[in-house]
Design an enzyme around this catalytic site. Sequence first.
Site, mmCIF file in Angstrom:
data_model
loop_
_atom_site.group_PDB
_atom_site.id
_atom_site.type_symbol
_atom_site.label_atom_id
_atom_site.label_comp_id
_atom_site.label_asym_id
_atom_site.label_seq_id
_atom_site.Cartn_x
_atom_site.Cartn_y
_atom_site.Cartn_z
ATOM 1 N N LYS A 50 -33.764 24.515 -22.120
ATOM 2 C CA LYS A 50 -32.548 25.324 -22.268
ATOM 3 C C LYS A 50 -32.712 26.314 -23.428
ATOM 4 C CE LYS A 50 -29.843 21.696 -20.143
ATOM 5 N NZ LYS A 50 -29.114 20.443 -20.311
ATOM 6 N N GLN A 94 -25.925 17.103 -24.699
ATOM 7 C CA GLN A 94 -26.921 16.645 -23.730
ATOM 8 C C GLN A 94 -26.647 15.192 -23.320
ATOM 9 O OE1 GLN A 94 -29.388 18.526 -22.254
ATOM 10 N NE2 GLN A 94 -29.708 16.715 -20.996
ATOM 11 N N ASP A 117 -20.857 23.389 -19.795
ATOM 12 C CA ASP A 117 -21.262 22.413 -18.772
ATOM 13 C C ASP A 117 -20.219 22.336 -17.657
ATOM 14 O OD1 ASP A 117 -23.704 21.145 -18.872
ATOM 15 O OD2 ASP A 117 -23.084 19.666 -20.372
#
Length: 288
Positions: A50, A94, A117
């Site tokens: 990422k 994460q 997200d």
Amino acid sequence: MPAVRLDGKSCAADLEERLKIRISNCKVQPHLAVLIVGDDPASHVYVRNKIRSCERLGIKSTHIEMPAETSQEEVEKAIISLNEDNSLHGILIQSPLPSHMDEESLTDLIDPSKDVDGFHPQNLGRIVQGRLDGMIPCTPAGVMEMLRWAKVDMTGKKAVVIGRSFNVGMPQALLLASKGADATVTIVHSRTVDAQAECLSADIVIAAVGRPEMVKKDWVKTGAIVVDVGINRVDDSSRERGWRLAGDVHPEVAEVASLLSPVPGGVGPMTVAMLMANTVTSAEAQHS
Ligand code: NAP
């Protein structure tokens, strides 16, 4: 005729080119914070990917690492301070978090406008309302982008989504059924009586189960479109590292499907690209 490869890498590269233009026109440099707790090796690989993607596109990234024994309260404090940081447009925690943490309540704490997200209940709820201009979870959004990129007409088609997780299966089903996509959707899960029969009747199959190669050739109708979301590590002594990546779809499905996404190189790159897209959208919205 073997299935055409639904190439997520190329689709992601196209999307990145469009994002570069949006970033160059954006009033501020988009800025993403990635918070990782603990030392799960696979998670560190995902985070590195990422960050690399941010670098490629000119998105600023801040990488925050906390040890596995960090308390819930410390992570909460970190999220609150990221929410308050006006220079930040995206916050990603994460997954998975260490088992002593309540992941759901941490997600609830993220400012929904920075929830790149798309897992905050406010963002997931907006999908039910058909409001698709906000933060959509990256994996199902990436699948939709890939299908549109490949010019798949979903209108009136029977789509089967295998899996009903809040992060993939459920939002995927809603997106396929949403106005504009207009598929007729069935959700298959672990209590479904005959998953194979459901899949066999589908024009479009999206497999998001987490079971290596579960969808076999005799599960798929000739000419169907199959998207493999699964990422599973399976033992493989023929490889030097002792394992290989497998999807939820058996490679033999290529013999019957018309379009099939590979693993790796399918949905994975699209998930990262959609994360970048959400970060850019957030920066544009905050500075419009
Ligand atoms: P998850 O939260 O574990 O959900 C799996 C779903 O599959 C559940 O809804 C479960 O049903 C269903 N299921 C399990 N066994 C089944 C069976 N035998 N028949 C039918 N349904 C069954 O997993 P997830 O987070 O959605 O992820 C799914 C897969 O996608 C994993 O391999 C994951 O690594 C991968 N993934 C890939 C990406 C990417 O970027 N490519 C992103 C996210 C996830 P119940 O609800 O009844 O238990």
